[in-house]
Motif scaffolding. Structure first.
Motif, PDB file in Angstrom:
ATOM      1  N   TYR A   8       0.855  -1.183   0.000  1.00  0.00           N
ATOM      2  CA  TYR A   8       0.000   0.000   0.000  1.00  0.00           C
ATOM      3  C   TYR A   8       0.898   1.243   0.000  1.00  0.00           C
ATOM      4  CZ  TYR A   8      -4.524  -2.328   0.806  1.00  0.00           C
ATOM      5  OH  TYR A   8      -5.677  -3.061   0.672  1.00  0.00           O
ATOM      6  N   ILE A   9       0.721   2.089  -0.986  1.00  0.00           N
ATOM      7  CA  ILE A   9       1.604   3.239  -1.217  1.00  0.00           C
ATOM      8  C   ILE A   9       0.773   4.510  -1.155  1.00  0.00           C
ATOM      9  CG2 ILE A   9       3.137   4.334  -2.915  1.00  0.00           C
ATOM     10  CD1 ILE A   9       3.552   1.373  -3.983  1.00  0.00           C
ATOM     11  N   TRP A  10       1.283   5.523  -0.443  1.00  0.00           N
ATOM     12  CA  TRP A  10       0.538   6.774  -0.322  1.00  0.00           C
ATOM     13  C   TRP A  10       1.491   7.945  -0.198  1.00  0.00           C
ATOM     14  CZ3 TRP A  10       1.542   3.576   3.733  1.00  0.00           C
ATOM     15  CH2 TRP A  10       1.948   4.132   4.951  1.00  0.00           C
ATOM     16  N   ASN A  19       6.198  13.030   0.602  1.00  0.00           N
ATOM     17  CA  ASN A  19       7.049  11.859   0.393  1.00  0.00           C
ATOM     18  C   ASN A  19       6.191  10.639   0.134  1.00  0.00           C
ATOM     19  OD1 ASN A  19       9.718  13.077   1.288  1.00  0.00           O
ATOM     20  ND2 ASN A  19       8.491  13.387   3.125  1.00  0.00           N
ATOM     21  N   LEU A  20       6.745   9.704  -0.602  1.00  0.00           N
ATOM     22  CA  LEU A  20       6.091   8.416  -0.791  1.00  0.00           C
ATOM     23  C   LEU A  20       6.305   7.548   0.438  1.00  0.00           C
ATOM     24  CD1 LEU A  20       7.178   7.913  -4.467  1.00  0.00           C
ATOM     25  CD2 LEU A  20       4.793   7.816  -3.726  1.00  0.00           C
ATOM     26  N   ARG A  21       5.259   6.861   0.845  1.00  0.00           N
ATOM     27  CA  ARG A  21       5.320   5.907   1.951  1.00  0.00           C
ATOM     28  C   ARG A  21       4.756   4.574   1.473  1.00  0.00           C
ATOM     29  NH1 ARG A  21       7.215   8.256   7.078  1.00  0.00           N
ATOM     30  NH2 ARG A  21       7.222  10.504   6.692  1.00  0.00           N
ATOM     31  N   GLY A  22       5.133   3.501   2.138  1.00  0.00           N
ATOM     32  CA  GLY A  22       4.593   2.201   1.758  1.00  0.00           C
ATOM     33  C   GLY A  22       4.706   1.184   2.877  1.00  0.00           C
ATOM     34  N   LYS A  23       3.714   0.320   2.979  1.00  0.00           N
ATOM     35  CA  LYS A  23       3.789  -0.808   3.902  1.00  0.00           C
ATOM     36  C   LYS A  23       3.034  -1.980   3.297  1.00  0.00           C
ATOM     37  CE  LYS A  23      -0.121   0.259   7.002  1.00  0.00           C
ATOM     38  NZ  LYS A  23      -0.523   0.180   8.425  1.00  0.00           N
ATOM     39  N   THR A  24       3.383  -3.186   3.750  1.00  0.00           N
ATOM     40  CA  THR A  24       2.913  -4.414   3.116  1.00  0.00           C
ATOM     41  C   THR A  24       1.939  -5.162   4.010  1.00  0.00           C
ATOM     42  OG1 THR A  24       5.087  -4.633   2.079  1.00  0.00           O
ATOM     43  CG2 THR A  24       3.657  -6.564   2.027  1.00  0.00           C
ATOM     44  N   GLN A  25       0.872  -5.635   3.400  1.00  0.00           N
ATOM     45  CA  GLN A  25       0.025  -6.609   4.089  1.00  0.00           C
ATOM     46  C   GLN A  25      -0.142  -7.831   3.197  1.00  0.00           C
ATOM     47  OE1 GLN A  25      -4.257  -6.215   4.686  1.00  0.00           O
ATOM     48  NE2 GLN A  25      -4.289  -4.384   3.381  1.00  0.00           N
ATOM     49  N   ILE A  26      -0.393  -8.966   3.838  1.00  0.00           N
ATOM     50  CA  ILE A  26      -0.522 -10.243   3.136  1.00  0.00           C
ATOM     51  C   ILE A  26      -1.989 -10.658   3.139  1.00  0.00           C
ATOM     52  CG2 ILE A  26       0.291 -12.623   2.981  1.00  0.00           C
ATOM     53  CD1 ILE A  26       2.499 -10.474   2.778  1.00  0.00           C
ATOM     54  N   GLY A  74       3.353 -10.263  -5.930  1.00  0.00           N
ATOM     55  CA  GLY A  74       3.350  -8.907  -5.402  1.00  0.00           C
ATOM     56  C   GLY A  74       2.395  -7.997  -6.140  1.00  0.00           C
ATOM     57  N   ALA A  75       1.878  -7.001  -5.435  1.00  0.00           N
ATOM     58  CA  ALA A  75       1.006  -5.989  -6.032  1.00  0.00           C
ATOM     59  C   ALA A  75       1.363  -4.624  -5.454  1.00  0.00           C
ATOM     60  CB  ALA A  75      -0.462  -6.306  -5.758  1.00  0.00           C
ATOM     61  N   LEU A  76       1.383  -3.614  -6.321  1.00  0.00           N
ATOM     62  CA  LEU A  76       1.598  -2.226  -5.934  1.00  0.00           C
ATOM     63  C   LEU A  76       0.243  -1.549  -5.885  1.00  0.00           C
ATOM     64  CD1 LEU A  76       4.483  -1.651  -8.486  1.00  0.00           C
ATOM     65  CD2 LEU A  76       4.792  -1.894  -6.007  1.00  0.00           C
ATOM     66  N   VAL A  77      -0.127  -1.014  -4.733  1.00  0.00           N
ATOM     67  CA  VAL A  77      -1.464  -0.460  -4.535  1.00  0.00           C
ATOM     68  C   VAL A  77      -1.355   1.041  -4.246  1.00  0.00           C
ATOM     69  CG1 VAL A  77      -3.612  -0.636  -3.240  1.00  0.00           C
ATOM     70  CG2 VAL A  77      -2.199  -2.687  -3.588  1.00  0.00           C
ATOM     71  N   MET A  78      -1.740   1.857  -5.216  1.00  0.00           N
ATOM     72  CA  MET A  78      -1.760   3.305  -4.994  1.00  0.00           C
ATOM     73  C   MET A  78      -2.979   3.651  -4.157  1.00  0.00           C
ATOM     74  SD  MET A  78       0.180   5.864  -5.752  1.00  0.00           S
ATOM     75  CE  MET A  78       0.042   7.502  -5.056  1.00  0.00           C
TER      76      MET A  78
END
Length: 345
Positions: A8-10, A19-26, A74-78
């Motif tokens: 999840y990217i925001w 700034n771009l931030r990101g964290k991962t969930q499964i 993997g998936a990139l989620v804006m």
């Protein structure tokens, strides 16, 4: 069911440039998930300048999804940032409120520097390398070094594999400076893909021990090149009808809205838009056919095609928010009534 790594990217709440931030969930899905399958997800806004510590909850709302070629499953989620109700856009969420039009096409030219140890990649420890000239679209170690091309080629492949409409790369005017181009139909789609391409580039450079410097004039008041994010734009009317009368009315509207554009075209633009180095002064507005020193460059193809096609606004800089840039372009275009111009012509 396979487990997918959802990044999840925001955009955070830092100003003047987020700034771009990101964290991962499964999460488990039968196959690569669709956007509507992705849940809202919370984060600590007090750590991103988006909330106070006593009430720190913010919510991430997925708005676009891309395959992440660097990860298995993997998936990139804006995402857009929402208030705790999950419905109200956060004050930092510019995407939720911008003008959008799928008939408006945008092509962004993102310039940037690679930096290592506090200086552009390839610069000597003291002083400067040989003057600008051979670096633009350059080839060979003395012009582009050994790491930069490897990074930009890998970044290109990552973007294409993610389905981002990446349209090209080139070494730029200064040593250590590069550019990539992204094209999209609609301001939100084009801007989403610029932000995602920035994210992929910044994540990629981690393994090379290199930083990406987006400042529009990182070398200050010198003859070394600054970095822009030229905005090429067209609407359906510009592409299909156009005409000299409409074009002249459009240029008047852009001149009248000069301050509104500069306000969202990126911080510190006064350092870059000096009237030198192929830029118009920040305090003026001009247009010219094939003129790289104009505020808006008019391609020969536009004029030769009866004033139809696309235009290039050269004022946005490399730190600019593409959501706001594209939205301001659309706001100005909307002030020019096509019916009255057509009637006058």
């Amino acid at each position: 069911m396979p487990k997918f790594k959802l990044e999840y990217i925001w955009l955070d709440g830092y100003t003047p440039t987020p700034n771009l931030r990101g964290k991962t969930q499964i999460k488990e899905f039968d196959s690569f998930p669709a956007l509507e399958q992705l849940p809202l997800w919370g984060f600590d806004g007090s750590s991103t300048k988006q909330a106070e510590g006593h009430s720190s909850d913010c919510v991430l709302k997925p708005v676009a999804i891309y395959p992440d070629p660097a990860r298995t499953n993997g998936a990139l989620v804006m995402c857009e940032v929402m208030m705790p109700d999950g419905v109200t856009p956060h004050a930092s969420n510019k995407r939720a409120t911008i003008l959008d039009d799928e008939g408006a096409w945008f092509g962004f030219e993102q310039e940037y520097f690679f930096y290592k140890d506090g200086r552009p990649l390839g610069f000597p420890e003291a002083g400067y390398p040989a003057p600008q000239g051979p670096y633009y679209t350059g080839v060979g170690y003395k012009n582009v070094g050994s790491i930069a091309r490897q990074i930009v080629e890998e970044h290109l492949d990552l973007c294409l594999a993610a389905g981002i409409n990446h349209e090209g790369i080139n070494a730029e005017v200064a040593k250590g400076q590069w550019e990539f181009q992204i094209f999209g139909k609609g301001s939100k789609k084009a801007a989403d893909e610029i932000w995602m391409a920035r994210y992929l580039l910044q994540r990629l450079t981690e393994k090379y021990g290199v930083d990406v410097e987006y400042h529009c004039k990182p070398l200050g008041d010198t003859d070394w090149n600054g970095s822009g994010m030229h905005c090429n734009f067209s609407t359906q009317y510009m592409r299909e009808t156009g005409g000299k009368a409409y074009f002249e009315a459009l240029m008047k509207a852009f001149a009248d809205a000069r301050a509104d554009h500069i306000a969202v075209y990126g911080p510190d633009n006064h350092m870059r838009l000096t009237g030198k180095h192929e830029t118009a002064s920040i305090d003026t507005f001009s247009w010219g056919v094939a003129d790289r020193g104009a505020s808006i460059r008019v391609p020969h193809s536009f004029v030769n095609n009866g004033y139809k096609g696309y235009l290039e606004d050269r004022r946005p800089n490399s730190m600019g928010d593409p959501y706001q840039i594209a939205s301001q372009v659309l706001k100005t275009i909307a002030t020019v009534p096509t019916e009255s111009v057509s009637a006058a012509a």
